[in-house]
Design a protein around this motif. Structure first.
Motif, PDB file in Angstrom:
ATOM      1  N   GLN A  74       4.569   4.827   3.658  1.00 45.49           N
ATOM      2  CA  GLN A  74       4.728   3.708   2.726  1.00 45.49           C
ATOM      3  C   GLN A  74       4.247   2.407   3.356  1.00 45.49           C
ATOM      4  O   GLN A  74       3.570   1.605   2.718  1.00 45.49           O
ATOM      5  CB  GLN A  74       6.185   3.591   2.299  1.00 45.49           C
ATOM      6  CG  GLN A  74       6.686   4.795   1.540  1.00 45.49           C
ATOM      7  CD  GLN A  74       8.169   4.743   1.265  1.00 45.49           C
ATOM      8  OE1 GLN A  74       8.791   3.700   1.396  1.00 45.49           O
ATOM      9  NE2 GLN A  74       8.738   5.871   0.892  1.00 45.49           N
ATOM     10  N   ALA A  75       4.574   2.214   4.623  1.00 43.06           N
ATOM     11  CA  ALA A  75       4.126   1.008   5.326  1.00 43.06           C
ATOM     12  C   ALA A  75       2.612   1.024   5.520  1.00 43.06           C
ATOM     13  O   ALA A  75       1.947  -0.012   5.374  1.00 43.06           O
ATOM     14  CB  ALA A  75       4.835   0.903   6.672  1.00 43.06           C
ATOM     15  N   LEU A  76       2.051   2.180   5.842  1.00 42.70           N
ATOM     16  CA  LEU A  76       0.603   2.281   6.008  1.00 42.70           C
ATOM     17  C   LEU A  76      -0.133   1.976   4.714  1.00 42.70           C
ATOM     18  O   LEU A  76      -1.145   1.268   4.707  1.00 42.70           O
ATOM     19  CB  LEU A  76       0.230   3.685   6.494  1.00 42.70           C
ATOM     20  CG  LEU A  76       0.586   4.026   7.935  1.00 42.70           C
ATOM     21  CD1 LEU A  76       0.283   5.487   8.218  1.00 42.70           C
ATOM     22  CD2 LEU A  76      -0.167   3.135   8.892  1.00 42.70           C
ATOM     23  N   VAL A  77       0.361   2.500   3.604  1.00 41.78           N
ATOM     24  CA  VAL A  77      -0.294   2.270   2.323  1.00 41.78           C
ATOM     25  C   VAL A  77      -0.152   0.816   1.905  1.00 41.78           C
ATOM     26  O   VAL A  77      -1.096   0.221   1.376  1.00 41.78           O
ATOM     27  CB  VAL A  77       0.258   3.235   1.257  1.00 41.78           C
ATOM     28  CG1 VAL A  77      -0.197   2.842  -0.127  1.00 41.78           C
ATOM     29  CG2 VAL A  77      -0.184   4.649   1.559  1.00 41.78           C
ATOM     30  N   LEU A  78       0.991   0.208   2.143  1.00 40.39           N
ATOM     31  CA  LEU A  78       1.165  -1.201   1.820  1.00 40.39           C
ATOM     32  C   LEU A  78       0.180  -2.057   2.612  1.00 40.39           C
ATOM     33  O   LEU A  78      -0.447  -2.975   2.063  1.00 40.39           O
ATOM     34  CB  LEU A  78       2.599  -1.635   2.101  1.00 40.39           C
ATOM     35  CG  LEU A  78       2.943  -3.082   1.764  1.00 40.39           C
ATOM     36  CD1 LEU A  78       2.728  -3.337   0.274  1.00 40.39           C
ATOM     37  CD2 LEU A  78       4.353  -3.402   2.149  1.00 40.39           C
ATOM     38  N   THR A  79       0.017  -1.761   3.884  1.00 42.09           N
ATOM     39  CA  THR A  79      -0.951  -2.474   4.707  1.00 42.09           C
ATOM     40  C   THR A  79      -2.369  -2.242   4.204  1.00 42.09           C
ATOM     41  O   THR A  79      -3.176  -3.180   4.131  1.00 42.09           O
ATOM     42  CB  THR A  79      -0.827  -2.026   6.168  1.00 42.09           C
ATOM     43  OG1 THR A  79       0.510  -2.217   6.595  1.00 42.09           O
ATOM     44  CG2 THR A  79      -1.763  -2.800   7.064  1.00 42.09           C
ATOM     45  N   ALA A  80      -2.685  -1.011   3.818  1.00 42.40           N
ATOM     46  CA  ALA A  80      -4.021  -0.697   3.309  1.00 42.40           C
ATOM     47  C   ALA A  80      -4.305  -1.410   1.996  1.00 42.40           C
ATOM     48  O   ALA A  80      -5.440  -1.835   1.744  1.00 42.40           O
ATOM     49  CB  ALA A  80      -4.170   0.812   3.129  1.00 42.40           C
ATOM     50  N   ILE A  81      -3.292  -1.576   1.165  1.00 39.64           N
ATOM     51  CA  ILE A  81      -3.474  -2.292  -0.101  1.00 39.64           C
ATOM     52  C   ILE A  81      -3.822  -3.753   0.159  1.00 39.64           C
ATOM     53  O   ILE A  81      -4.728  -4.319  -0.469  1.00 39.64           O
ATOM     54  CB  ILE A  81      -2.213  -2.168  -0.979  1.00 39.64           C
ATOM     55  CG1 ILE A  81      -2.087  -0.739  -1.511  1.00 39.64           C
ATOM     56  CG2 ILE A  81      -2.245  -3.157  -2.129  1.00 39.64           C
ATOM     57  CD1 ILE A  81      -0.773  -0.455  -2.194  1.00 39.64           C
TER      58      ILE A  81
END
Length: 115
Positions: A74-81
């Protein structure tokens, strides 16, 4: 559900590659947007889909009682967004400036321009 997500991610990656191979720079950016969304979905799908389980451990326990969602994807995807939004903003400004100078969005015509 995982099989359906795998097919959806594959279709998104295929569409992104197709759009990025077009000659228009606008379609190239649209392909980059689709590619980043497909990569985000891939991270979620690979990490396992745990529905309705918060990534929290109750106070006083060392281990969770039941199923929990992994907070790292979830943190990785938030950063990627956030990064994808920054790249999109930069790309839109770059396309706008290139169109003002060259007056075309065709990559082959941009290459042949002597400005």
């Amino acid at each position: 559900m995982e099989t359906l997500m795998a097919y959806a991610i594959g279709v998104l990656f295929g569409c992104a590659v197709y759009m990025m191979l077009r000659r228009s720079i606008v379609k190239l950016v649209i392909g980059l947007i689709i590619l980043s969304n497909a990569a985000n979905l891939l991270i979620f799908a690979v990490s396992g889909m745990t529905r309705g389980a918060p990534p929290l451990i109750p106070e006083g326990l060392q281990l969770p009682e039941g199923a929990v969602a992994d907070p790292l994807p979830q943190a990785l995807v938030l950063t990627a967004i956030v990064i994808a939004f920054g790249v999109l903003a930069f790309s839109v400004v770059l396309i706008h400036r290139a169109f003002e100078v060259v007056e075309t969005d065709d990559l082959d015509q941009m290459k042949d321009t002597d400005t």
